[in-house]
Design a protein around this motif. Structure first.
Motif, PDB file in Angstrom:
ATOM      1  N   TYR A 276       1.015  -1.336  -0.050  1.00 21.13           N
ATOM      2  CA  TYR A 276       0.003   0.115  -0.065  1.00 21.13           C
ATOM      3  C   TYR A 276       0.800   1.071  -0.085  1.00 21.13           C
ATOM      4  O   TYR A 276       0.659   2.086  -0.853  1.00 21.13           O
ATOM      5  CB  TYR A 276      -0.845  -0.011   1.226  1.00 21.13           C
ATOM      6  N   SER A 277       1.852   1.394   0.821  1.00 21.30           N
ATOM      7  CA  SER A 277       2.902   2.231   0.924  1.00 21.30           C
ATOM      8  C   SER A 277       3.452   2.501  -0.393  1.00 21.30           C
ATOM      9  O   SER A 277       3.623   3.743  -0.965  1.00 21.30           O
ATOM     10  CB  SER A 277       3.842   2.317   1.890  1.00 21.30           C
TER      11      SER A 277
ATOM     12  N   GLN B 253       0.935   4.291  -3.088  1.00 17.87           N
ATOM     13  CA  GLN B 253       0.705   5.448  -2.711  1.00 17.87           C
ATOM     14  C   GLN B 253       1.871   6.478  -3.293  1.00 17.87           C
ATOM     15  O   GLN B 253       1.708   7.498  -3.586  1.00 17.87           O
ATOM     16  CB  GLN B 253       0.359   5.662  -1.526  1.00 17.87           C
ATOM     17  N   THR B 254       2.885   6.145  -3.315  1.00 16.12           N
ATOM     18  CA  THR B 254       4.156   6.715  -3.621  1.00 16.12           C
ATOM     19  C   THR B 254       4.622   6.655  -5.196  1.00 16.12           C
ATOM     20  O   THR B 254       4.944   7.570  -5.855  1.00 16.12           O
ATOM     21  CB  THR B 254       5.506   6.436  -3.010  1.00 16.12           C
TER      22      THR B 254
ATOM     23  N   PRO C 210      -2.902   8.008  -8.093  1.00 20.60           N
ATOM     24  CA  PRO C 210      -4.287   7.616  -7.290  1.00 20.60           C
ATOM     25  C   PRO C 210      -5.106   6.794  -7.985  1.00 20.60           C
ATOM     26  O   PRO C 210      -5.340   6.565  -9.142  1.00 20.60           O
ATOM     27  CB  PRO C 210      -4.798   8.907  -7.302  1.00 20.60           C
TER      28      PRO C 210
ATOM     29  N   ARG D 105      -8.105   2.791   6.440  1.00 21.68           N
ATOM     30  CA  ARG D 105      -7.182   3.809   5.747  1.00 21.68           C
ATOM     31  C   ARG D 105      -7.206   3.506   4.134  1.00 21.68           C
ATOM     32  O   ARG D 105      -7.279   4.439   3.165  1.00 21.68           O
ATOM     33  CB  ARG D 105      -5.677   3.675   6.194  1.00 21.68           C
TER      34      ARG D 105
ATOM     35  N   ALA E 197      -8.724   5.602   0.989  1.00 21.02           N
ATOM     36  CA  ALA E 197      -7.824   6.093  -0.053  1.00 21.02           C
ATOM     37  C   ALA E 197      -8.305   5.729  -1.791  1.00 21.02           C
ATOM     38  O   ALA E 197      -8.196   6.511  -2.563  1.00 21.02           O
ATOM     39  CB  ALA E 197      -6.512   5.558   0.029  1.00 21.02           C
TER      40      ALA E 197
ATOM     41  N   TRP F 291      -0.205  13.704   1.570  1.00 26.87           N
ATOM     42  CA  TRP F 291      -0.117  13.384   0.305  1.00 26.87           C
ATOM     43  C   TRP F 291      -1.401  12.512  -0.473  1.00 26.87           C
ATOM     44  O   TRP F 291      -1.700  12.609  -1.429  1.00 26.87           O
ATOM     45  CB  TRP F 291       1.254  12.836   0.003  1.00 26.87           C
ATOM     46  N   THR F 292      -1.664  11.371   0.415  1.00 24.74           N
ATOM     47  CA  THR F 292      -2.862  10.498  -0.093  1.00 24.74           C
ATOM     48  C   THR F 292      -4.125  11.219  -0.302  1.00 24.74           C
ATOM     49  O   THR F 292      -4.892  11.361  -1.024  1.00 24.74           O
ATOM     50  CB  THR F 292      -2.837   9.155   0.981  1.00 24.74           C
ATOM     51  N   ASP F 293      -3.992  12.244   0.875  1.00 28.17           N
ATOM     52  CA  ASP F 293      -5.511  13.125   0.704  1.00 28.17           C
ATOM     53  C   ASP F 293      -5.482  14.059  -0.178  1.00 28.17           C
ATOM     54  O   ASP F 293      -6.567  13.948  -0.955  1.00 28.17           O
ATOM     55  CB  ASP F 293      -5.491  13.806   2.039  1.00 28.17           C
TER      56      ASP F 293
ATOM     57  N   ARG G 282      -4.123  13.434  -3.361  1.00 29.29           N
ATOM     58  CA  ARG G 282      -4.242  12.529  -4.496  1.00 29.29           C
ATOM     59  C   ARG G 282      -5.896  11.972  -4.569  1.00 29.29           C
ATOM     60  O   ARG G 282      -6.519  12.180  -5.483  1.00 29.29           O
ATOM     61  CB  ARG G 282      -3.435  11.254  -4.088  1.00 29.29           C
ATOM     62  N   ARG G 283      -6.564  11.824  -3.432  1.00 30.07           N
ATOM     63  CA  ARG G 283      -7.802  11.469  -3.564  1.00 30.07           C
ATOM     64  C   ARG G 283      -8.989  12.481  -3.542  1.00 30.07           C
ATOM     65  O   ARG G 283      -9.759  12.466  -4.370  1.00 30.07           O
ATOM     66  CB  ARG G 283      -8.226  10.569  -2.236  1.00 30.07           C
TER      67      ARG G 283
END
Length: 457
Positions: A150-151, A154-155, A159, A227, A231, A404-406, A408-409
């Protein structure tokens, strides 16, 4: 006892070899030490050495590229690596000739050791009395593989978007410790299917709660599933998993009782710490010299909000961050009750359960204001409440690697699209919503060895 010690020593040597670089690690045959585990204790020993094997370290590139803080031109020029400088300004080439990336390497090392455990478990004989130990080891391996994957996605992938997730390139899926397995990029859809499969597989195998916060548990698995579901904007599932997590245990820390140090909120694990992890060490926001918290974000904290003085403070005429849940000096990136409460509050709002949303956000905030000063939020409009909860998410989860994920989504939702802007040396840099730079480039050496397609930038 002696055989266990020898096994640990050999594993340490193997890890030293493995930690050279991820592409070399995948290309070479592992040290023969990994053929020596004889008992469940041997595999448990591998799991228990989190620091040695970087099992609790997360990629930090997204934290560098998010907009929670600012760096001046003079400080930017003194940053120790090109990766830091280039990630901060969203450069097309962040590596500048450097063939490797710790963010990629460490996560795939975690996956390798999780796969090693899963590969060897069926070969080990154990007694009926050891069934719970067996299950815990197996569940931990599934959990760690899912978390690391998952990490990475996300990188190093764009997204999750239901319109494109079938055709968009994700990361290689590795389900074996065999280094001869070819690295091929899966689709983003396939990535998330495997991630969710792994973490769900861990739920029935792990103990309800860990013996220490650095180890997986069912409590943590539900938190991680919440989480992940957030995402990918699966709000029903995110609510379900957050609810299961919080029904197991909801523990919050009264910030009025904390005496933070220079870098962290406490030298002990907080009772709301579900699963303890930190970002890789090259993160800019951990530096109180280089990193100044964004002034607009700081202005959002109300006068009686004790986070203004507990997690933030003034140093050299700038607002700095010291609110890490890490017990040392790193930036906390793990799973905690405050995050899961905010996930349930956000998703409850989105699915129309405003009563639950208000209950959750108010439950959190009463522990974040000076004693006796908090006035509960009482918003009845769904849109206004969602905006407020997203703001509280920014203020509460600052510098945890989640922004960063926030970004993106939320860029996939018209009302929340955001253009980021930074100025260095009188040059303005911008990151537009849904820009292809929301996926960092895969390390060059990995591309050379595998022939995988590089991310467009």
């Amino acid at each position: 006892m002696k055989s266990t010690y020898i096994f640990f020593l050999l594993i340490s040597i193997s890890c030293s070899m493995a930690c050279k670089k991820q592409d070399e690690f995948l290309a070479e045959k592992p040290n023969d030490a990994l053929s020596t585990p004889q008992t469940l204790s041997d595999l448990q020993l591998l799991l228990n050495n989190e620091e040695l094997f970087n099992m609790n370290s997360d990629p930090a590139l997204g934290a560098i590229a998010s907009e929670e803080y600012n760096v001046s031109t003079p400080q930017w020029k003194t940053l120790s690596t090109a990766v830091q400088r280039n990630s901060y300004i969203w450069a097309k080439d962040i590596y500048q000739g450097e063939p490797y990336s710790n963010d990629w390497d460490q996560s795939y090392e975690q996956i390798y050791y999780a796969n090693t455990i899963l590969d060897y478990l069926p070969k080990i004989k154990y007694s009926y009395q050891e069934q719970k130990i067996y299950d815990n080891i197996k569940g931990s391996a599934f959990f760690l593989r899912g978390y690391a994957s998952y990490s990475l996605v996300q990188t190093f992938a764009m997204p999750y978007d239901p319109k494109t997730h079938i055709s968009s390139l994700g990361i290689p899926i590795r389900l074996s410790s065999d280094p001869n397995m070819k690295s091929v990029r899966a689709s983003i859809k396939e990535n998330y299917e495997q991630i969710l499969s792994d973490v769900n597989a861990s739920v029935d195998l792990l103990p309800d709660f860990p013996d220490k916060p650095t180890r997986p548990s069912k409590w943590a698995a539900y938190a991680l599933l919440a989480r992940i579901s957030l995402a990918i904007r699966d709000y029903d599932k995110a609510y379900e998993y957050a609810d299961k997590c919080l029904k197991m245990k909801t523990a919050l820390t009264d910030y009025n009782t904390l005496s933070p140090g220079t870098y962290t909120l406490s030298t002990d694990f907080l009772n709301e710490d579900i699963y303890h992890r930190t970002l890789t060490a090259h993160t800019i926001p951990r530096s109180r010299v280089s990193c100044v918290i964004d002034s607009e974000l700081y202005a959002e904290y109300e006068p009686n909000d004790i986070r203004r003085e507990k997690i933030l403070y003034t140093y050299q005429n700038g607002i700095r961050f010291r609110g890490s849940y890490a017990v040392k000096t790193g930036l906390y990136s793990g799973l905690a009750v405050d995050e899961i409460l905010l996930i349930r509050a956000e998703t409850a709002t989105r699915i129309g359960n405003l009563t639950q949303a208000l209950k959750d956000v108010n439950e959190l905030l009463k522990y974040r204001f000076k004693t006796g000063t908090f006035l509960p939020i009482d918003l009845k409009d769904q849109s206004q409440l969602l905006i407020r909860i997203l703001l509280e998410r920014r203020k509460e989860l600052i510098n945890r690697g989640l922004r960063w994920t926030d970004l993106r989504r939320l860029n996939l939702e018209e009302p929340f699209k955001q253009t980021l802007s930074r100025e260095i040396d009188n040059v303005t840099y911008k990151l537009l919503p849904n820009d292809k730079k929301y996926a960092f480039p895969i390390p060059y050496r990995e591309i050379e060895l595998t022939g995988m397609q590089q991310n467009e930038r």
